[in-house]
Design a protein around this motif. Sequence first.
Motif, PDB file in Angstrom:
ATOM      1  N   THR A  94       0.809  -1.215   0.000  1.00  0.00           N
ATOM      2  CA  THR A  94       0.000   0.000   0.000  1.00  0.00           C
ATOM      3  C   THR A  94       0.848   1.274   0.000  1.00  0.00           C
ATOM      4  OG1 THR A  94      -0.172   0.008   2.415  1.00  0.00           O
ATOM      5  CG2 THR A  94      -1.906  -1.141   1.190  1.00  0.00           C
ATOM      6  N   VAL A  95       2.178   1.138  -0.077  1.00  0.00           N
ATOM      7  CA  VAL A  95       3.070   2.284  -0.184  1.00  0.00           C
ATOM      8  C   VAL A  95       4.068   2.033  -1.312  1.00  0.00           C
ATOM      9  CG1 VAL A  95       2.910   2.947   2.246  1.00  0.00           C
ATOM     10  CG2 VAL A  95       4.723   1.400   1.519  1.00  0.00           C
ATOM     11  N   CYS A  96       4.635   3.110  -1.840  1.00  0.00           N
ATOM     12  CA  CYS A  96       5.693   3.002  -2.844  1.00  0.00           C
ATOM     13  C   CYS A  96       7.032   3.086  -2.123  1.00  0.00           C
ATOM     14  CB  CYS A  96       5.595   4.143  -3.851  1.00  0.00           C
ATOM     15  SG  CYS A  96       4.103   4.118  -4.853  1.00  0.00           S
ATOM     16  N   CYS A  97       7.971   2.262  -2.553  1.00  0.00           N
ATOM     17  CA  CYS A  97       9.288   2.238  -1.930  1.00  0.00           C
ATOM     18  C   CYS A  97      10.295   2.787  -2.939  1.00  0.00           C
ATOM     19  CB  CYS A  97       9.638   0.806  -1.547  1.00  0.00           C
ATOM     20  SG  CYS A  97      11.052   0.705  -0.455  1.00  0.00           S
ATOM     21  N   TYR A  98      10.938   3.904  -2.580  1.00  0.00           N
ATOM     22  CA  TYR A  98      11.916   4.542  -3.459  1.00  0.00           C
ATOM     23  C   TYR A  98      13.108   4.953  -2.613  1.00  0.00           C
ATOM     24  CZ  TYR A  98      13.887   7.823  -6.851  1.00  0.00           C
ATOM     25  OH  TYR A  98      14.720   8.478  -7.713  1.00  0.00           O
ATOM     26  N   GLN A  99      14.264   4.435  -2.948  1.00  0.00           N
ATOM     27  CA  GLN A  99      15.506   4.683  -2.221  1.00  0.00           C
ATOM     28  C   GLN A  99      15.332   4.477  -0.710  1.00  0.00           C
ATOM     29  OE1 GLN A  99      16.957   8.528  -3.526  1.00  0.00           O
ATOM     30  NE2 GLN A  99      17.694   7.660  -5.451  1.00  0.00           N
ATOM     31  N   ILE A 100      14.764   3.333  -0.378  1.00  0.00           N
ATOM     32  CA  ILE A 100      14.560   2.855   0.990  1.00  0.00           C
ATOM     33  C   ILE A 100      13.621   3.760   1.802  1.00  0.00           C
ATOM     34  CG2 ILE A 100      15.712   1.830   2.997  1.00  0.00           C
ATOM     35  CD1 ILE A 100      18.310   1.878   1.439  1.00  0.00           C
ATOM     36  N   GLN A 101      12.797   4.533   1.130  1.00  0.00           N
ATOM     37  CA  GLN A 101      11.816   5.391   1.796  1.00  0.00           C
ATOM     38  C   GLN A 101      10.420   4.982   1.349  1.00  0.00           C
ATOM     39  OE1 GLN A 101      12.234   8.016   3.994  1.00  0.00           O
ATOM     40  NE2 GLN A 101      14.410   7.545   4.071  1.00  0.00           N
ATOM     41  N   ALA A 102       9.469   5.036   2.263  1.00  0.00           N
ATOM     42  CA  ALA A 102       8.069   4.729   1.948  1.00  0.00           C
ATOM     43  C   ALA A 102       7.336   6.017   1.598  1.00  0.00           C
ATOM     44  CB  ALA A 102       7.400   4.057   3.140  1.00  0.00           C
ATOM     45  N   TYR A 103       6.553   5.981   0.507  1.00  0.00           N
ATOM     46  CA  TYR A 103       5.750   7.115   0.076  1.00  0.00           C
ATOM     47  C   TYR A 103       4.302   6.671  -0.057  1.00  0.00           C
ATOM     48  CZ  TYR A 103      10.167   9.378  -1.016  1.00  0.00           C
ATOM     49  OH  TYR A 103      11.410   9.930  -0.914  1.00  0.00           O
ATOM     50  N   THR A 104       3.404   7.481   0.471  1.00  0.00           N
ATOM     51  CA  THR A 104       1.983   7.150   0.400  1.00  0.00           C
ATOM     52  C   THR A 104       1.439   7.498  -0.984  1.00  0.00           C
ATOM     53  OG1 THR A 104       1.395   9.311   1.280  1.00  0.00           O
ATOM     54  CG2 THR A 104       1.597   7.516   2.869  1.00  0.00           C
ATOM     55  N   PRO A 105       0.349   6.841  -1.393  1.00  0.00           N
ATOM     56  CA  PRO A 105      -0.248   7.161  -2.695  1.00  0.00           C
ATOM     57  C   PRO A 105      -0.652   8.634  -2.785  1.00  0.00           C
ATOM     58  CG  PRO A 105      -1.100   5.096  -1.869  1.00  0.00           C
ATOM     59  CD  PRO A 105      -0.293   5.701  -0.764  1.00  0.00           C
ATOM     60  N   HIS A 106      -0.682   9.135  -4.004  1.00  0.00           N
ATOM     61  CA  HIS A 106      -1.048  10.520  -4.342  1.00  0.00           C
ATOM     62  C   HIS A 106       0.017  11.521  -3.907  1.00  0.00           C
ATOM     63  CE1 HIS A 106      -4.853   8.678  -5.237  1.00  0.00           C
ATOM     64  NE2 HIS A 106      -4.992   8.317  -3.980  1.00  0.00           N
ATOM     65  N   THR A 107       1.288  11.078  -3.879  1.00  0.00           N
ATOM     66  CA  THR A 107       2.375  12.000  -3.572  1.00  0.00           C
ATOM     67  C   THR A 107       3.401  11.973  -4.703  1.00  0.00           C
ATOM     68  OG1 THR A 107       3.606  10.309  -2.351  1.00  0.00           O
ATOM     69  CG2 THR A 107       2.205  11.768  -1.056  1.00  0.00           C
ATOM     70  N   VAL A 108       4.087  13.106  -4.884  1.00  0.00           N
ATOM     71  CA  VAL A 108       5.182  13.188  -5.853  1.00  0.00           C
ATOM     72  C   VAL A 108       6.442  12.770  -5.110  1.00  0.00           C
ATOM     73  CG1 VAL A 108       6.538  14.715  -7.330  1.00  0.00           C
ATOM     74  CG2 VAL A 108       4.059  15.018  -7.160  1.00  0.00           C
ATOM     75  N   ILE A 109       7.095  11.745  -5.624  1.00  0.00           N
ATOM     76  CA  ILE A 109       8.296  11.218  -4.976  1.00  0.00           C
ATOM     77  C   ILE A 109       9.501  12.084  -5.319  1.00  0.00           C
ATOM     78  CG2 ILE A 109       9.851   9.234  -4.857  1.00  0.00           C
ATOM     79  CD1 ILE A 109       7.327   7.484  -5.412  1.00  0.00           C
ATOM     80  N   THR A 110       9.672  12.385  -6.591  1.00  0.00           N
ATOM     81  CA  THR A 110      10.764  13.242  -7.039  1.00  0.00           C
ATOM     82  C   THR A 110      10.355  13.927  -8.335  1.00  0.00           C
ATOM     83  OG1 THR A 110      13.124  13.340  -7.605  1.00  0.00           O
ATOM     84  CG2 THR A 110      11.952  11.369  -8.270  1.00  0.00           C
ATOM     85  N   ALA A 111      10.902  15.113  -8.573  1.00  0.00           N
ATOM     86  CA  ALA A 111      10.616  15.852  -9.806  1.00  0.00           C
ATOM     87  C   ALA A 111      11.857  16.621 -10.219  1.00  0.00           C
ATOM     88  CB  ALA A 111       9.451  16.809  -9.604  1.00  0.00           C
ATOM     89  N   THR A 112      12.121  16.659 -11.526  1.00  0.00           N
ATOM     90  CA  THR A 112      13.263  17.407 -12.047  1.00  0.00           C
ATOM     91  C   THR A 112      12.846  18.157 -13.307  1.00  0.00           C
ATOM     92  OG1 THR A 112      14.006  15.500 -13.335  1.00  0.00           O
ATOM     93  CG2 THR A 112      15.020  15.811 -11.188  1.00  0.00           C
ATOM     94  N   THR A 113      13.529  19.262 -13.570  1.00  0.00           N
ATOM     95  CA  THR A 113      13.308  20.038 -14.784  1.00  0.00           C
ATOM     96  C   THR A 113      14.570  19.962 -15.620  1.00  0.00           C
ATOM     97  OG1 THR A 113      11.829  21.521 -13.604  1.00  0.00           O
ATOM     98  CG2 THR A 113      12.703  22.322 -15.683  1.00  0.00           C
ATOM     99  N   ALA A 114      14.408  19.722 -16.914  1.00  0.00           N
ATOM    100  CA  ALA A 114      15.553  19.608 -17.819  1.00  0.00           C
ATOM    101  C   ALA A 114      16.201  20.970 -18.018  1.00  0.00           C
ATOM    102  CB  ALA A 114      15.098  19.035 -19.161  1.00  0.00           C
ATOM    103  N   GLN A 115      17.387  20.986 -18.619  1.00  0.00           N
ATOM    104  CA  GLN A 115      18.134  22.222 -18.845  1.00  0.00           C
ATOM    105  C   GLN A 115      17.388  23.190 -19.754  1.00  0.00           C
ATOM    106  OE1 GLN A 115      21.949  20.930 -20.257  1.00  0.00           O
ATOM    107  NE2 GLN A 115      22.740  20.589 -18.200  1.00  0.00           N
TER     108      GLN A 115
END
Length: 161
Positions: A64-85
Amino acid sequence: MKIAVVSLFMMLYTLSANFSEVGGEKHHEKKCIEPKASDGDFYMEGCLRITCKNGVWRPSLEETVCCYQIQAYTPHTVITATTAQDGCTTSSIECRLDGGNAKMIVQVENKCPTPASQDQFEGLQDMLKEQMSEIDQLDCSCQTESTSSTASTTTATPTTS
């Protein structure tokens, strides 16, 4: 003889109790220790669900959670975001629910304006040519007017005699 019969019955009873536990007919719930818990109890530790099964703590991934780099994230959250050059393209990883299970979704978005089509480009080119031609005509007419006004100003000057 009574003692022998009673002893025989006690042995049979003990054997039948042990046999039924091994055969699964009689179920004694085994409890987990450290921490103490009953069969089926669980606790969360980051991305892991640790469940007590048959007296043993067993880890599994929590669905029921997303696992990214050993961290738990709840649904409906942005885990990471980047903008290109280029400043226009953004990419993000979001945690979303999919039928009760959390899934990581990659989103890529291009916020740059779309380039003009060939027809649009040619239309802009024609408009530019028209504007340039109008500017040239205005410039030519202004020069003619300024020359004639200069000439008239020169001729209109009174003479003092």
